[in-house]
Design an enzyme around this catalytic site. Structure first.
Site, PDB file in Angstrom:
ATOM      1  N   LYS A   1      -8.380   6.673  -6.857  1.00  0.00           N
ATOM      2  CA  LYS A   1      -7.439   6.686  -7.976  1.00  0.00           C
ATOM      3  C   LYS A   1      -8.079   7.107  -9.307  1.00  0.00           C
ATOM      4  O   LYS A   1      -7.452   7.742 -10.138  1.00  0.00           O
ATOM      5  CB  LYS A   1      -6.807   5.296  -8.147  1.00  0.00           C
ATOM      6  CG  LYS A   1      -6.003   4.805  -6.951  1.00  0.00           C
ATOM      7  CD  LYS A   1      -4.604   5.316  -7.007  1.00  0.00           C
ATOM      8  CE  LYS A   1      -3.614   4.736  -6.019  1.00  0.00           C
ATOM      9  NZ  LYS A   1      -4.053   4.233  -4.743  1.00  0.00           N
TER      10      LYS A   1
ATOM     11  N   GLU B   1       2.824   2.731 -13.401  1.00  0.00           N
ATOM     12  CA  GLU B   1       3.388   1.861 -12.376  1.00  0.00           C
ATOM     13  C   GLU B   1       2.270   1.496 -11.419  1.00  0.00           C
ATOM     14  O   GLU B   1       1.288   2.229 -11.301  1.00  0.00           O
ATOM     15  CB  GLU B   1       4.482   2.612 -11.615  1.00  0.00           C
ATOM     16  CG  GLU B   1       3.978   3.551 -10.514  1.00  0.00           C
ATOM     17  CD  GLU B   1       3.142   4.741 -10.982  1.00  0.00           C
ATOM     18  OE1 GLU B   1       3.205   5.081 -12.177  1.00  0.00           O
ATOM     19  OE2 GLU B   1       2.408   5.330 -10.141  1.00  0.00           O
TER      20      GLU B   1
ATOM     21  N   SER C   1     -10.418   6.603   1.637  1.00  0.00           N
ATOM     22  CA  SER C   1      -9.860   6.616   0.275  1.00  0.00           C
ATOM     23  C   SER C   1     -10.240   5.405  -0.562  1.00  0.00           C
ATOM     24  O   SER C   1     -10.246   5.477  -1.789  1.00  0.00           O
ATOM     25  CB  SER C   1      -8.340   6.749   0.339  1.00  0.00           C
ATOM     26  OG  SER C   1      -7.782   5.743   1.168  1.00  0.00           O
TER      27      SER C   1
HETATM   28  C1  LIG Z   1      -3.202   4.087  -3.541  1.00  0.00           C
HETATM   29  C2  LIG Z   1      -4.022   4.246  -2.349  1.00  0.00           C
HETATM   30  C3  LIG Z   1      -3.622   5.095  -1.294  1.00  0.00           C
HETATM   31  C4  LIG Z   1      -2.298   5.791  -1.237  1.00  0.00           C
HETATM   32  O1  LIG Z   1      -2.034   6.670  -2.274  1.00  0.00           O
HETATM   33  P1  LIG Z   1      -2.059   8.255  -2.092  1.00  0.00           P
HETATM   34  O2  LIG Z   1      -1.390   8.768  -3.315  1.00  0.00           O
HETATM   35  O3  LIG Z   1      -1.278   8.572  -0.853  1.00  0.00           O
HETATM   36  O4  LIG Z   1      -3.466   8.652  -1.977  1.00  0.00           O
HETATM   37  C5  LIG Z   1      -4.496   5.267  -0.223  1.00  0.00           C
HETATM   38  N1  LIG Z   1      -5.678   4.618  -0.167  1.00  0.00           N
HETATM   39  C6  LIG Z   1      -6.086   3.784  -1.159  1.00  0.00           C
HETATM   40  C7  LIG Z   1      -7.406   3.102  -1.025  1.00  0.00           C
HETATM   41  C8  LIG Z   1      -5.271   3.568  -2.276  1.00  0.00           C
HETATM   42  O5  LIG Z   1      -5.688   2.744  -3.237  1.00  0.00           O
END
Ligand SMILES: *Cc1c(COP(=O)(O)O)cnc(C)c1O
Length: 391
Positions: A88, A110, A375
């Site tokens: 993020k 948000e 992610s």
């Molecule tokens: C917010 C989040 C996501 C999902 O958001 P995307 O916009 O689809 O990337 C995926 N993995 C993590 C660790 C997140 O914090």
């Protein structure tokens, strides 16, 4: 041809379906963003912060143990090692600098799971911006540690009590705030969703993931990977990761939250089982009932709980550029435990969906090289994980 086009469309998807009062703000934002891209000192500052503050480049890690176990050459792009624990921050750093570049002093955002709220509150603290975060009452209860983090960082957290009191309602409330305050305030949107130019801006700030991964992989192997796999909530980590590979021989696979199963209200699989509709200012695949009502969604990972998806993914789906599929709550949990015990890495439950899909469909990947975008890290999910697995 590059997308979006001048009207903010990715093929048939995207656009700017917002009240008149916001159209000008969106046009101004797009203009400011184009100047921002050409401003060498801004680009230098962003790259400097990505390196020294956020910790880029993140490693591309060859998961030896799991590769030996599965017969797949598994690489992990370690966004979990980025400051604040997920991808993020790539986007919030970029948009916070853009806010200052536009002469605005306040940001609103948000948040669902709280990860985007924390990443936003973090950059607000860093750059001295006033910060208000809208969050559904239900999510506030579920994600208390992140609420505390945001408050500690100096942000105001506003509970949203309308609708299902989750992410979708928090976005509505943030948009309402923006209509009132647009002269002084930037809406720091958290995924590749919403009206043009947000899907483009957020994707661009996340492209660093794929650009790095492509370079790192080819330095190690001299080749392109066979597969790139990422989880999909709104679609930002996947969009940023896939972008470098989309016109290559690498096959990209986006994994949505299959939840407890593909029945109404049991999942968040907008691309796998939704149809085109408009939500939060953009036309894209959307989970809706026969009357066009947006459906409630469920996933074990709050970060994937969103009934729509960014318009570029809808475009990639229709053009068969990316394959979209699902992974269930249970499969994601199993993958989370497996990675933790095999590699000593506790992944976020969101990211566990990408790995879960690979492990569940191992036969399709044996002998291939696969990069999974990890992610985020799983610390925020410890309570959920421990409750489910009885350790
Ligand atoms: C917010 C989040 C996501 C999902 O958001 P995307 O916009 O689809 O990337 C995926 N993995 C993590 C660790 C997140 O914090």
């Amino acid at each position: 041809m590059t997308f979006p086009d001048n009207n903010g469309y990715f093929g048939n998807y995207g656009g700017r379906f917002v009240p008149e009062t916001l159209i000008n703000a969106l046009i101004e934002l797009e203009e400011a963003y184009r100047y921002f891209l050409q401003d060498a000192s801004m680009q230098h500052e962003l790259n400097d912060l990505l390196h020294h503050f956020a910790g880029r480049p993140t490693p591309l890690y060859f998961a030896r143990g799991l590769s030996e176990q599965t017969g797949i050459m598994l690489y992990l792009k370690r966004e979990d090692l980025l400051h604040t624990g997920a991808h993020k921050l790539n986007n919030t750093l970029g948009q916070a600098l853009l806010t200052r570049f536009m002469g605005k002093k306040r940001i609103i955002a948000e948040t669902g799971a709280g990860q985007h709220g924390v990443a936003t509150a973090t950059v607000a603290a860093l750059l001295g911006l006033e910060c208000t975060i809208y969050m559904g009452e239900v999510d506030i209860e579920r994600q208390m540690p992140n609420v505390k983090r945001m408050k500690l960082l100096g942000a105001e957290v506003v509970p949203v009590t309308s609708g299902s009191r989750t992410l979708k309602d928090a976005i509505n409330e943030a948009l309402r705030d923006w209509v009132r305050t647009v002269r002084t305030t930037h809406y720091l949107l958290g995924s590749v969703s919403g009206p043009h130019p947000f899907p483009m801006i957020v994707r661009d700030f996340q492209k660093v993931i794929g650009n790095e991964a492509l370079q790192q992989f080819s330095t190690i192997t001299g080749k392109l990977p066979d597969f790139c796999i990422a989880c999909i909530g709104g679609g930002s980590n996947a969009a940023g990761f896939f972008h470098a590979f989309i016109n290559t021989t690498t096959q990209c696979i986006g994994v949505e939250a299959g939840g407890k199963g593909l029945y109404p209200g049991g999942h968040c699989a907008s691309l796998t089982s939704g149809k085109p509709g408009i939500l939060h200012g953009a036309l894209s695949y959307l989970l809706q009932n026969d009357d066009g009502q947006v459906m409630d969604v469920h996933s074990i990972s709050a970060g994937l709980d969103y009934p729509a998806v960014g318009p570029e993914h809808s475009f990639w789906k229709d053009g068969n550029k990316v394959t979209y599929t699902t992974c269930s709550d249970k499969q994601a949990l199993n993958a989370c435990i497996t990675l933790t015990r095999t590699e000593g890495i506790i992944p976020a439950l969101e990211s566990s969906h990408a790995l879960g899909y690979v492990l569940e469909n191992r036969d399709s990947f044996v002998g291939a090289s696969v990069i999974i975008n990890l992610s985020g890290r799983g610390d925020k999910d410890l309570d959920t994980i421990l409750k489910e697995v009885n350790i």
